[in-house]
Design a protein around this motif. Structure first.
Motif, PDB file in Angstrom:
ATOM      1  N   ILE B  98       0.845  -1.211   0.000  1.00 16.63           N
ATOM      2  CA  ILE B  98       0.000   0.000   0.000  1.00 16.63           C
ATOM      3  C   ILE B  98       0.876   1.255   0.000  1.00 16.63           C
ATOM      4  O   ILE B  98       0.514   2.268  -0.584  1.00 16.63           O
ATOM      5  N   ASP B  99       2.052   1.161   0.638  1.00 14.56           N
ATOM      6  CA  ASP B  99       2.982   2.297   0.639  1.00 14.56           C
ATOM      7  C   ASP B  99       3.483   2.598  -0.773  1.00 14.56           C
ATOM      8  O   ASP B  99       3.767   3.735  -1.118  1.00 14.56           O
ATOM      9  N   LYS B 101       1.807   1.829  -3.551  1.00 14.93           N
ATOM     10  CA  LYS B 101       0.695   2.246  -4.413  1.00 14.93           C
ATOM     11  C   LYS B 101       0.213   3.656  -4.108  1.00 14.93           C
ATOM     12  O   LYS B 101      -0.367   4.301  -4.978  1.00 14.93           O
ATOM     13  N   THR B 102       0.377   4.112  -2.881  1.00 16.71           N
ATOM     14  CA  THR B 102      -0.204   5.406  -2.511  1.00 16.71           C
ATOM     15  C   THR B 102       0.833   6.530  -2.470  1.00 16.71           C
ATOM     16  O   THR B 102       0.521   7.637  -2.048  1.00 16.71           O
ATOM     17  N   THR B 103       2.042   6.236  -2.878  1.00 17.09           N
ATOM     18  CA  THR B 103       3.077   7.277  -2.950  1.00 17.09           C
ATOM     19  C   THR B 103       3.410   7.540  -4.425  1.00 17.09           C
ATOM     20  O   THR B 103       2.981   6.773  -5.294  1.00 17.09           O
ATOM     21  N   PRO B 104       4.153   8.593  -4.705  1.00 19.35           N
ATOM     22  CA  PRO B 104       4.382   8.950  -6.119  1.00 19.35           C
ATOM     23  C   PRO B 104       5.219   7.955  -6.934  1.00 19.35           C
ATOM     24  O   PRO B 104       5.470   8.200  -8.108  1.00 19.35           O
ATOM     25  N   LEU B 105       5.650   6.852  -6.324  1.00 19.23           N
ATOM     26  CA  LEU B 105       6.440   5.870  -7.078  1.00 19.23           C
ATOM     27  C   LEU B 105       5.678   5.386  -8.311  1.00 19.23           C
ATOM     28  O   LEU B 105       4.552   4.889  -8.198  1.00 19.23           O
ATOM     29  N   GLY B 106       6.301   5.501  -9.461  1.00 18.02           N
ATOM     30  CA  GLY B 106       5.672   5.041 -10.700  1.00 18.02           C
ATOM     31  C   GLY B 106       6.178   3.664 -11.081  1.00 18.02           C
ATOM     32  O   GLY B 106       7.158   3.173 -10.504  1.00 18.02           O
ATOM     33  N   ARG B 266      -2.321  -0.777 -10.535  1.00 18.30           N
ATOM     34  CA  ARG B 266      -2.163   0.664 -10.350  1.00 18.30           C
ATOM     35  C   ARG B 266      -3.123   1.332 -11.321  1.00 18.30           C
ATOM     36  O   ARG B 266      -3.099   1.069 -12.509  1.00 18.30           O
ATOM     37  N   SER B 267      -3.947   2.189 -10.808  1.00 18.39           N
ATOM     38  CA  SER B 267      -5.026   2.719 -11.633  1.00 18.39           C
ATOM     39  C   SER B 267      -4.542   3.708 -12.684  1.00 18.39           C
ATOM     40  O   SER B 267      -4.985   3.707 -13.810  1.00 18.39           O
ATOM     41  N   PHE B 268      -3.664   4.603 -12.288  1.00 16.89           N
ATOM     42  CA  PHE B 268      -3.254   5.659 -13.215  1.00 16.89           C
ATOM     43  C   PHE B 268      -1.748   5.705 -13.343  1.00 16.89           C
ATOM     44  O   PHE B 268      -1.051   5.369 -12.423  1.00 16.89           O
TER      45      PHE B 268
END
Lengths: 298, 268
Positions: B98-99, B101-106, B266-268
């Protein structure tokens, strides 16, 4: 300035519309509560904002930027505290917070890391592995992580679920305190919590917003004040607000907020010696919640 | 109260994810570094020295000389794969994903960070395997095993480590249980590695198995590394290099695709 704008959002799972044409916004420095029963769509909505879920229609804007086109940048604006506790088996508390800060692109950031660890009573445990922390400490760590990169919008998904009263109170204090730094969107099942903290709330059920507005306005518009009077003798009551006798022999009246207790007593024309006891119960978000859920059941 | 001094959404998230992953395998170094070294040591004792006395592969070099490059390749590929798969899968188990997925890591930052940390782990283990191999060679052959083509060695180690870390990453993303990872490792990766020519020359196989082996991408890694030491291999070194580079492109595309699928969506 609008920090968050959700516009006509639709999220479906097969034929189920988990979020159905939902629109709302959050101003800078505002605390906004998203309330509703289990499965109402609260977590789906939060997950859509943080880009964990892809929605089918509508759009979400954070600080004026669409999450669909600026996912990485927007995630650097958002602090997210998930519902579930994370174990972090290999690492210490401080290591985890440092990594998280780095993931958000913010480094060097040691001053803020130290400040947050002290503020949330984790300083003494900073070199301890996360898996050895108590449940409450792990929850505090989630908050520290969510705040480490100085977000503009904080998403708290049931932050007080399963915590003791002491920690709940400290989280409440923190939410009031942090309002100066960022806007907050949080979901909760504790309606008393929402009543105490939220500037505005929205009731969501089966994916749709049923009621939304400033907390106190909603209470005064959508609930009634209950007045309970215990008489010293049997008197026949004729009043439009009379609801009957309660189990403990109190006569119950339900008043709109525009009608005061003084007005009621005047209408009843009661002598003081006829009143053994008098209680006033204010309306609450719980009353609205019950009506929202009941409406849907009908 | 605190001003963000620097905000870099490209390099900083990548570096910190890389540091995190290197920290992770270093914290369990007995399992990730020491244990594979013991295995390589035993391989050298049993196969390189014991079997090497009776097995003759070429007039130009001994079986020990033949096996050392193979073991260097084996340790690199295996450890890189293990690192890639366990890195992501352990995050899924503990909820740490979750860390990510919810941080700016692409997707590119995540794949590259896991690839580089797997490369580092594979490189450390293969380097230590080489040192053990050189000690064995010195004891039993009277000199150190020379590296004839240092550039090719670095190139094949680099590409091999990256490819197998990335393949491990994809397997970690796909897996839903330890059984899945174990199955891929036991039924696909290890057979491919062992049948890729660590212990034997391609010429020793029947013509049928020789033609089957051509489709084993690991054969090209192992032959490339062996060529770097012995100036001799079953497959021309340039062909190996092209095949290995092609494997890198394919594995990266699969890994990128995987970040938008399944439990790592990852959605976007």
């Amino acid at each position: 300035m609008k920090i968050l704008e959700v516009k006509n959002l639709v999220k479906t799972y097969g034929s189920l519309r988990a979020v159905d044409k939902v629109s709302f916004d959050i101003e800078k420095g505002e605390i906004f509560g998203l309330l509703g029963p289990n499965g109402a769509g609260k977590t789906t909505l939060i997950s859509s904002i943080i880009t964990l879920e892809k929605f089918q229609e509508g759009d979400i804007f954070v600080c004026g930027k669409s999450v669909q086109r600026n996912a990485s940048l927007i995630k650097s604006f958002i602090g997210f505290m998930p519902q579930d506790i994370i174990v972090h088996g290999y690492f210490t508390v401080k290591e985890i917070v440092k990594f998280y800060s780095g993931f958000c692109g913010v480094w060097p950031n040691l001053d803020r890391i130290d400040y947050l660890l002290k503020k949330f009573d984790l300083w003494d445990k900073k070199d301890k592995k996360v898996r050895y922390l108590s449940g409450g400490m792990k929850r505090r760590l989630l908050i520290v992580k969510a705040l480490v990169h100085s977000p503009k919008l904080l998403l708290l998904d049931e932050p007080t679920a399963g915590v003791d009263i002491q920690l709940r109170n400290s989280i409440w204090e923190f939410i009031k305190d942090i309002k100066k730094e960022c806007s907050i969107l949080f979901t909760t099942h504790y309606l008393e919590e929402a009543e105490n903290l939220c500037d505005r709330v929205a009731f969501i059920n089966k994916g749709k917003i049923q009621q939304m507005g400033p907390t106190l306005d909603l209470i005064s518009q959508l609930t009634t004040r209950r007045v309970l009077i215990k008489y010293t003798k049997n008197i026949e009551i004729k009043n439009q607000y009379y609801k009957g006798k309660s189990k403990d022999n109190y006569e119950s009246f339900s008043l709109p907020y525009s009608f005061t207790v003084g007005n009621l007593l005047k209408e009843l024309n009661l002598k003081q010696e006829y009143i053994e006891d008098l209680k006033v119960k204010e309306g609450s978000l719980e009353d609205i919640f019950k009506s929202v859920v009941n409406v849907k059941k009908k | 109260m605190f001003r963000i001094k620097e905000k870099n959404l490209l390099i900083t998230p990548f570096l910190f994810f890389f540091f995190r992953d290197v920290n992770r395998f270093y914290k369990v170094k007995i399992q990730t570094i020491l244990s594979p070294l013991v295995t390589q040591f035993l391989y050298l004792v049993i196969f390189g020295v014991g079997l090497g006395r009776v097995v003759k592969i070429s007039d130009q070099f001994s079986y020990l000389q033949f096996v050392i490059p193979g073991l260097v390749a084996l340790s690199l590929l295996n450890q890189s794969f293990q690192n890639g798969s366990s890195s992501i899968f352990s995050m899924k188990i503990t909820g740490e994903i979750i860390d990510v997925k919810t941080t700016p890591l692409g997707p590119n930052q995540i794949i590259l960070a896991v690839a580089c940390s797997g490369l580092l782990r594979g490189f450390i283990v293969s380097f230590l395997t080489l040192i053990i191999g050189e000690i064995f060679h010195f004891i039993f052959e009277g000199s150190f095993l020379p590296i004839h083509h240092f550039f090719w060695l670095i190139a094949f180690l680099f590409l091999g480590g990256l490819v197998f870390s990335i393949v491990g990453f994809s397997v970690g993303v796909w897996s839903k249980s330890f059984d899945h990872i174990g199955a891929i490792s036991a039924f696909i990766i290890l057979p491919l590695i062992y049948l890729g020519g660590v212990w034997f020359d391609l010429d020793t196989l029947s013509s049928f198995w020789q033609s089957v082996s051509v489709f084993n991408p690991i054969l090209y890694f192992i032959n490339g590394i062996r060529y770097s030491f012995l100036s001799s291999s079953d497959i021309p070194v340039l062909k190996s290099f092209v095949m290995v580079s092609f494997s890198l492109v394919i594995s990266y595309c699969i890994a990128y695709f995987m970040t938008f699928k399944g439990s790592f969506q990852r959605s976007f």
